[in-house]
Design an enzyme around this catalytic site. Structure first.
Site, PDB file in Angstrom:
ATOM      1  N   LYS A  13     -74.120 -41.925  -1.961  1.00 51.50           N
ATOM      2  CA  LYS A  13     -73.479 -43.132  -2.509  1.00 51.50           C
ATOM      3  C   LYS A  13     -74.464 -43.978  -3.300  1.00 51.50           C
ATOM      4  O   LYS A  13     -74.174 -44.422  -4.397  1.00 51.50           O
ATOM      5  CB  LYS A  13     -72.937 -44.024  -1.382  1.00 51.50           C
ATOM      6  CG  LYS A  13     -71.790 -43.479  -0.606  1.00 51.50           C
ATOM      7  CD  LYS A  13     -71.182 -44.571   0.276  1.00 51.50           C
ATOM      8  CE  LYS A  13     -72.106 -45.115   1.339  1.00 51.50           C
ATOM      9  NZ  LYS A  13     -72.342 -44.175   2.458  1.00 51.50           N
ATOM     10  N   ARG A  88     -66.455 -51.502   4.771  1.00 51.05           N
ATOM     11  CA  ARG A  88     -66.672 -50.429   5.731  1.00 51.05           C
ATOM     12  C   ARG A  88     -65.604 -50.404   6.803  1.00 51.05           C
ATOM     13  O   ARG A  88     -65.640 -49.552   7.686  1.00 51.05           O
ATOM     14  CB  ARG A  88     -68.014 -50.664   6.420  1.00 51.05           C
ATOM     15  CG  ARG A  88     -69.111 -49.751   5.954  1.00 51.05           C
ATOM     16  CD  ARG A  88     -70.358 -50.244   6.667  1.00 51.05           C
ATOM     17  NE  ARG A  88     -71.339 -49.237   6.857  1.00 51.05           N
ATOM     18  CZ  ARG A  88     -72.305 -48.972   5.994  1.00 51.05           C
ATOM     19  NH1 ARG A  88     -72.361 -49.571   4.842  1.00 51.05           N
ATOM     20  NH2 ARG A  88     -73.207 -48.075   6.282  1.00 51.05           N
ATOM     21  N   ARG A 127     -84.326 -37.809   4.079  1.00 49.26           N
ATOM     22  CA  ARG A 127     -84.307 -38.925   3.119  1.00 49.26           C
ATOM     23  C   ARG A 127     -85.568 -39.784   3.261  1.00 49.26           C
ATOM     24  O   ARG A 127     -86.030 -40.045   4.362  1.00 49.26           O
ATOM     25  CB  ARG A 127     -83.054 -39.765   3.394  1.00 49.26           C
ATOM     26  CG  ARG A 127     -82.987 -41.090   2.664  1.00 49.26           C
ATOM     27  CD  ARG A 127     -81.574 -41.577   2.533  1.00 49.26           C
ATOM     28  NE  ARG A 127     -80.979 -42.023   3.786  1.00 49.26           N
ATOM     29  CZ  ARG A 127     -79.726 -42.497   3.873  1.00 49.26           C
ATOM     30  NH1 ARG A 127     -78.968 -42.560   2.809  1.00 49.26           N
ATOM     31  NH2 ARG A 127     -79.247 -42.881   5.044  1.00 49.26           N
ATOM     32  N   ARG A 162     -86.465 -44.528   6.720  1.00 50.21           N
ATOM     33  CA  ARG A 162     -85.811 -45.704   7.280  1.00 50.21           C
ATOM     34  C   ARG A 162     -85.788 -45.606   8.795  1.00 50.21           C
ATOM     35  O   ARG A 162     -85.596 -44.518   9.342  1.00 50.21           O
ATOM     36  CB  ARG A 162     -84.369 -45.781   6.775  1.00 50.21           C
ATOM     37  CG  ARG A 162     -84.235 -46.465   5.456  1.00 50.21           C
ATOM     38  CD  ARG A 162     -82.871 -46.299   4.858  1.00 50.21           C
ATOM     39  NE  ARG A 162     -81.772 -46.498   5.809  1.00 50.21           N
ATOM     40  CZ  ARG A 162     -80.486 -46.459   5.463  1.00 50.21           C
ATOM     41  NH1 ARG A 162     -80.162 -46.223   4.209  1.00 50.21           N
ATOM     42  NH2 ARG A 162     -79.550 -46.638   6.357  1.00 50.21           N
ATOM     43  N   ARG A 174     -73.998 -44.124  13.680  1.00 52.01           N
ATOM     44  CA  ARG A 174     -73.508 -44.461  12.336  1.00 52.01           C
ATOM     45  C   ARG A 174     -72.416 -43.489  11.892  1.00 52.01           C
ATOM     46  O   ARG A 174     -71.442 -43.893  11.266  1.00 52.01           O
ATOM     47  CB  ARG A 174     -74.667 -44.477  11.349  1.00 52.01           C
ATOM     48  CG  ARG A 174     -75.505 -45.769  11.461  1.00 52.01           C
ATOM     49  CD  ARG A 174     -76.957 -45.532  11.098  1.00 52.01           C
ATOM     50  NE  ARG A 174     -77.150 -45.213   9.718  1.00 52.01           N
ATOM     51  CZ  ARG A 174     -78.141 -44.416   9.265  1.00 52.01           C
ATOM     52  NH1 ARG A 174     -78.965 -43.843  10.109  1.00 52.01           N
ATOM     53  NH2 ARG A 174     -78.266 -44.198   7.989  1.00 52.01           N
TER      54      ARG A 174
HETATM   55  P1  ADP Z   1     -75.955 -46.053   6.037  1.00 49.76           P
HETATM   56  O1  ADP Z   1     -74.721 -45.981   5.194  1.00 49.76           O
HETATM   57  O2  ADP Z   1     -76.893 -44.905   5.799  1.00 49.76           O
HETATM   58  O3  ADP Z   1     -75.690 -46.258   7.487  1.00 49.76           O
HETATM   59  P2  ADP Z   1     -76.634 -48.624   4.775  1.00 49.76           P
HETATM   60  O4  ADP Z   1     -77.898 -48.788   4.048  1.00 49.76           O
HETATM   61  O5  ADP Z   1     -75.376 -48.647   3.995  1.00 49.76           O
HETATM   62  O6  ADP Z   1     -76.813 -47.287   5.606  1.00 49.76           O
HETATM   63  O7  ADP Z   1     -76.519 -49.704   5.930  1.00 49.76           O
HETATM   64  C1  ADP Z   1     -77.522 -49.859   6.885  1.00 49.76           C
HETATM   65  C2  ADP Z   1     -77.002 -50.722   8.020  1.00 49.76           C
HETATM   66  O8  ADP Z   1     -76.640 -52.026   7.517  1.00 49.76           O
HETATM   67  C3  ADP Z   1     -75.733 -50.213   8.690  1.00 49.76           C
HETATM   68  O9  ADP Z   1     -76.003 -49.266   9.700  1.00 49.76           O
HETATM   69  C4  ADP Z   1     -75.142 -51.509   9.249  1.00 49.76           C
HETATM   70  O10 ADP Z   1     -75.837 -51.907  10.419  1.00 49.76           O
HETATM   71  C5  ADP Z   1     -75.469 -52.523   8.167  1.00 49.76           C
HETATM   72  N1  ADP Z   1     -74.377 -52.645   7.178  1.00 49.76           N
HETATM   73  C6  ADP Z   1     -74.387 -52.227   5.878  1.00 49.76           C
HETATM   74  N2  ADP Z   1     -73.222 -52.492   5.267  1.00 49.76           N
HETATM   75  C7  ADP Z   1     -72.430 -53.092   6.197  1.00 49.76           C
HETATM   76  C8  ADP Z   1     -71.093 -53.601   6.197  1.00 49.76           C
HETATM   77  N3  ADP Z   1     -70.307 -53.529   5.107  1.00 49.76           N
HETATM   78  N4  ADP Z   1     -70.637 -54.158   7.339  1.00 49.76           N
HETATM   79  C9  ADP Z   1     -71.396 -54.240   8.445  1.00 49.76           C
HETATM   80  N5  ADP Z   1     -72.647 -53.765   8.525  1.00 49.76           N
HETATM   81  C10 ADP Z   1     -73.177 -53.199   7.417  1.00 49.76           C
END
Ligand code: ADP
Ligand code: ZN
Length: 222
Positions: A13, A88, A127, A162, A174
């Protein structure tokens, strides 16, 4: 034009959003990146968010939703934006619709990336991200490694894994949350007629950059 990136972790993404952003000039708004930046700068928002991100849990809407609304109001996002990591959940999607409506906007396109599960876990483990918060380039030590091991091609800063990508429990959590809370969004946006599903996999030799290329062409031809 408001574009949303949908798809499980590790489908690419961020890569697709970054490429469209680079070539069209609309900002990539990644909630994960905004959280990580705040966490590294130890802001109040960052300290609060890290309690959840560390465990792979969702940050509560009270924090996440106003943060996105604020970012969407910036000048640079008025013509278009690519949301990466938000919404999400169905609740977040409804809140997004409401905030866009206030400005006579709507979700125009949802790019849904689909990748086989085994490939997803492999990609999360391999990654690497640039530690420079202004750069944030992502690499994959198998699929697209940097020229020099451990160093960002774009800015020369060190790369790291990460925290939530190196913890198998956080990865599992996740992916579970994705299945349970995020995947219903496919149906939500299908009903609105804005979804575009793209299979991304080494098997069929179609990767994020190919998807981005097609979409950029289409946007430019409009
Ligand atoms: P990934 O999709 O690989 O889990 P992201 O970089 O998108 O990683 O997000 C990292 C973390 O940030 C998520 O695991 C969550 O804790 C938080 N996060 C990101 N976007 C949201 C969202 N829209 N709502 C709630 N928490 C979020
Ligand atoms: Zn970099």
């Amino acid at each position: 034009m408001i574009i949303i990136m949908l798809g499980a972790q590790g489908t690419g993404k961020g890569t697709v959003a970054g490429l469209i952003s680079e070539q069209i000039g609309w900002p990539q708004i990644s909630t994960g990146d905004i959280f990580r930046k705040n966490i590294s700068e130890k802001t109040i928002l960052g300290i609060e968010a890290s309690k959840y991100t560390e465990k792979g849990e969702l940050v509560p809407d009270e924090i996440t939703v106003p943060m996105v609304e604020d970012r969407l109001n910036w000048e640079d996002a008025q013509e278009g934006a690519i949301l990466d990591g938000f919404p999400r959940t169905i609740e977040q999607a409804e809140k997004l619709d409401e905030m866009l409506k206030k400005n006579n906007k709507k979700v125009d396109l949802v790019i849904n990336l689909v990748t086989p599960k085994e490939e997803i876990i492999e990609r999360m483990l391999t990654r690497r991200v640039c530690t420079n918060q202004e750069c944030k380039a992502t690499y994959n030590i198998k699929l697209h490694p940097p020229v020099k091991e451990g160093i960002c091609d774009k800015c020369g800063a060190p790369l790291k894994q990460r925290a939530d990508d190196s913890d198998p429990e956080a990865i599992k959590k996740r992916l579970e949350i994705y299945e349970e809370k995020t995947s219903p969004l496919v149906e939500y946006y299908k009903n609105k007629g804005v979804i575009r599903t793209e299979k991304v996999s080494v098997e069929i030799n179609r990767m994020g950059k190919d998807v981005a290329e097609d979409i950029v062409k289409e946007i430019k031809n409009k």
